[in-house]
Design an enzyme around this catalytic site. Structure first.
Site, PDB file in Angstrom:
ATOM      1  N   ASP A 134       7.370  27.178 -42.907  1.00 16.93           N
ATOM      2  CA  ASP A 134       6.178  27.353 -43.740  1.00 16.93           C
ATOM      3  C   ASP A 134       6.035  26.381 -44.911  1.00 16.93           C
ATOM      4  O   ASP A 134       4.937  25.998 -45.266  1.00 16.93           O
ATOM      5  CB  ASP A 134       6.155  28.762 -44.331  1.00 16.93           C
ATOM      6  CG  ASP A 134       6.166  29.849 -43.278  1.00 16.93           C
ATOM      7  OD1 ASP A 134       6.653  29.595 -42.154  1.00 16.93           O
ATOM      8  OD2 ASP A 134       5.705  30.950 -43.574  1.00 16.93           O
ATOM      9  N   GLU A 141      18.630  35.061 -44.926  1.00 13.89           N
ATOM     10  CA  GLU A 141      17.478  34.381 -44.329  1.00 13.89           C
ATOM     11  C   GLU A 141      17.748  32.874 -44.299  1.00 13.89           C
ATOM     12  O   GLU A 141      17.445  32.204 -43.315  1.00 13.89           O
ATOM     13  CB  GLU A 141      16.225  34.689 -45.164  1.00 13.89           C
ATOM     14  CG  GLU A 141      14.937  34.129 -44.573  1.00 13.89           C
ATOM     15  CD  GLU A 141      13.716  34.438 -45.440  1.00 13.89           C
ATOM     16  OE1 GLU A 141      13.880  35.026 -46.533  1.00 13.89           O
ATOM     17  OE2 GLU A 141      12.604  34.069 -45.030  1.00 13.89           O
TER      18      GLU A 141
HETATM   19  C1  GLC Z   1       9.016  33.217 -43.210  1.00 13.88           C
HETATM   20  C2  GLC Z   1       9.449  32.066 -42.320  1.00 13.88           C
HETATM   21  C3  GLC Z   1       8.845  32.253 -40.940  1.00 13.88           C
HETATM   22  C4  GLC Z   1       9.252  33.615 -40.418  1.00 13.88           C
HETATM   23  C5  GLC Z   1       8.859  34.733 -41.405  1.00 13.88           C
HETATM   24  C6  GLC Z   1       9.414  36.080 -41.020  1.00 13.88           C
HETATM   25  O1  GLC Z   1       7.650  33.217 -43.430  1.00 13.88           O
HETATM   26  O2  GLC Z   1       9.066  30.844 -42.858  1.00 13.88           O
HETATM   27  O3  GLC Z   1       9.309  31.261 -40.080  1.00 13.88           O
HETATM   28  O4  GLC Z   1       8.700  33.851 -39.183  1.00 13.88           O
HETATM   29  O5  GLC Z   1       9.366  34.429 -42.667  1.00 13.88           O
HETATM   30  O6  GLC Z   1      10.805  36.026 -40.945  1.00 13.88           O
END
Ligand code: GLC
Length: 429
Positions: free
Chosen positions: A170, A403
Site C-alpha cells: 500500500d 505484520e
Molecule cells: C495492509 C497491507 C495489505 C494487507 C492488509 C490486511 O493494508 O498493506 O497488503 O492486505 O493490510 O492485512
C-alpha cells in the site's frame, strides 16, 4: 519441544484465534474484515493442517466477487467496525456489478488460484478435491479474465493498478512519485483510524493518505466503471508485482484446468501475452524490473522488493535472474550488513525514501520473503533461499508473528498475531 514444533503450534493458535467462524481476520484488532490476498495466503497455511477450513476461506472470499469477475480487496461480511474505510465509504452499490455483500471497489494481487492448487493437490481424497475445484474454478477464471480485460485493455501483457492499495504494498516507495504528482481536490471527508492500534511512524504520512482518499472519491463518482477507470484514473501504473503474481497464478490455473478437463487455450494465451510483455519492464542498466507509470509515460525507477517477483513467476531469463541474485547480495541494496541484519527489506537501503519502520518503505514482510524463497528455489539459488528462510524463522522466533519487522534489529512493527505471517511460517516449516 523443538523450536519449529513450537512455532508451528503458535502459528496454528493465531489462525484459530483470528477465526471469526466465517473468515480469518488478518489480525485481531487492526484488520477486522476479510482481505483478498490475506485470505489466499491464509488458505495456503491452513492447507498444511486443515483442508476443510482452507476451502471455507476460499469460498467466503469468493462471496465478495463482483459480477464482472473482480474479486475485491476487502469483503465486509459483518458490516462496519472501527476500521476505516467503512463499507459505505466505497459506495460500491453504485456499480451494477457489485455483489450483495459490502466490499471495497479495488482488487488485490491474485494469489488465490495458487492457494487453490495447493489445497487440491494436497488432498488425499482427490474426489472431494475435484468437487471443490469444480465449484471455484469458473470464479478464478473470471477474475483472471477481468484482470486482462479491465486492466490491460491494450494487450500489453502487464496489468495496471488504479490505486496503491491494489498492489497490497500500500505505501511502497514505488508509488511516491505518482502520488506526489496528484493534486487532490474535493477529497471526501474522512477520519483515519489506522493509527489507533499502530504507532503513527509505522503508518503512511498524511499527504499520501489524503491522496488515497482522493482517488477513492473520484472512482466512486465514476461508479467503479472499469472502462472509465482505465481511461480517466489519474493514477495508472503497469505493475510488475501484481503481474508476476497473476502470471504464476495462471500457471497454476492451467494445471487446474487440465485436471478438470477444461479448455486451456485462453489461459495459455494470457501466459504468452505476459511472457512477451513483461520483458519491457526490464532495465538492463539497472538490472531491475521497473513499473511503468502510464500517466507519466515513464518507468518508475524505484528499487523495491517488487523487482524480485519475476523469479517467483519464472518470468526472468537466467541472465536476468543472475543480475537479481547479485543485487540481493549487494549490502548497499538488500543484503544484511552493519545497517540491517535480515532479508528482505521492502525497499532498497540505497533509496532516498528508505524508512526501516514505516509500512512498506523498508520493513521486512513475511509474504514477500515467502515469494522470494519460491523464486530463488525456482532458479536454483538454494543457498540464498535457505538464508531467507532462516532469517524469516529467526524474526518470528525473536519477535513473534508481527505484520512487519524492522530489518535493523528484527523488532516487530504494525499489528501483532498477524495471520499471513503465521500461515506462511507453517508453509515454510
Ligand atoms: C495492509 C497491507 C495489505 C494487507 C492488509 C490486511 O493494508 O498493506 O497488503 O492486505 O493490510 O492485512
Amino acid at each position: 519441544m523443538s523450536v519449529s514444533a513450537h512455532l508451528a503450534g503458535e502459528a496454528q493458535r493465531i489462525l484459530r484465534d483470528n477465526d471469526t467462524g466465517r473468515f480469518i481476520k488478518p489480525s485481531p484488532k487492526q484488520y477486522p474484515h476479510q482481505w483478498n490476498w490475506d485470505a489466499a495466503l491464509i488458505a495456503l497455511g491452513l492447507a498444511t493442517f486443515d483442508l476443510e477450513r482452507a476451502r471455507a476461506e476460499v469460498r467466503t472470499l469468493l462471496e465478495g466477487q463482483w459480477k464482472d469477475g473482480m474479486v475485491p480487496h476487502i469483503v465486509y461480511h459483518d458490516g462496519p467496525s472501527d476500521y476505516f474505510p467503512t463499507p459505505d465509504f466505497w459506495r460500491s452499490e453504485r456499480s451494477a456489478a457489485a455483489p450483495s455483500v459490502p466490499t471495497s471497489g479495488l482488487t488485490q494481487p491474485p494469489v488465490l488460484a495458487t492457494a487453490v492448487r495447493a489445497i487440491v493437490e494436497r488432498d488425499p481424497d482427490q474426489g472431494a478435491a475435484l468437487t471443490f475445484l469444480r465449484e471455484v474454478y469458473g470464479k478464478l477464471l473470471a477474475w483472471h479474465r477481468w484482470f486482462y480485460a479491465a486492466r490491460d485493455p491494450e494487450g500489453s501483457g502487464v496489468v495496471a493498478l488504479i490505486h496503491p492499495w491494489e498492489s497490497g504494498m500500500d505505501n511502497s516507495t514505488r508509488f511516491t512519485g505518482a502520488l506526489a504528482r496528484l493534486t487532490p481536490t474535493d477529497v471526501p471527508t474522512f477520519r483515519r483510524r489506522d493509527q489507533q492500534h499502530v504507532a503513527a511512524d509505522e503508518r503512511p504520512v498524511a499527504g499520501d493518505y489524503e491522496r488515497f482518499m482522493y482517488l477513492i472519491g473520484l472512482y466512486r463518482d465514476w461508479r467503479w466503471d472499469p472502462e472509465a477507470l482505465f481511461e480517466r484514473a489519474p493514477f495508472l501504473i503497469r505493475d510488475a508485482f501484481t503481474t508476476a503474481i497473476l502470471h504464476r497464478a495462471n500457471e497454476d490455473l492451467l494445471e487446474l484446468a487440465t485436471s478438470l478437463g477444461e479448455p486451456t487455450e485462453e489461459i495459455a494465451g494470457w501466459l504468452a501475452r505476459t511472457r512477451a510483455g513483461y520483458s519491457a519492464l526490464w532495465d538492463e542498466a539497472a538490472g531491475l524490473y521497473f513499473d511503468l507509470d502510464l500517466r507519466a509515460g515513464a518507468p518508475v525507477r524505484e528499487d523495491t522488493c517488487a523487482t524480485f517477483l519475476a523469479l517467483y513467476a519464472g518470468l526472468a531469463s537466467e541472465a536476468q535472474a543472475a543480475r537479481l541474485a547479485e543485487h540481493l547480495r549487494d549490502p548497499d541494496a538488500y543484503a544484511p550488513d552493519a545497517r540491517t541484519r535480515f532479508y528482505l527489506p521492502s525497499a532498497a537501503k540505497s533509496s532516498p525514501y528508505f524508512e526501516p519502520r514505516r509500512y512498506w518503505r523498508g520493513p521486512v514482510w513475511l509474504n514477500i520473503n515467502w515469494f522470494l524463497v519460491q523464486g530463488l528455489r525456482r532458479y536454483g539459488y538454494a543457498a540464498l533461499a535457505e538464508r531467507v528462510v532462516n532469517d524469516t524463522l529467526s524474526l518470528v522466533a525473536r519477535s513473534g508473528f508481527a505484520e512487519y519487522y524492522d530489518p535493523r534489529d528484527g523488532s516487530p512493527c504494525g499489528a501483532r498475531d498477524f495471520s499471513w505471517s503465521a500461515a506462511l511460517v507453517l508453509e515454510l516449516l
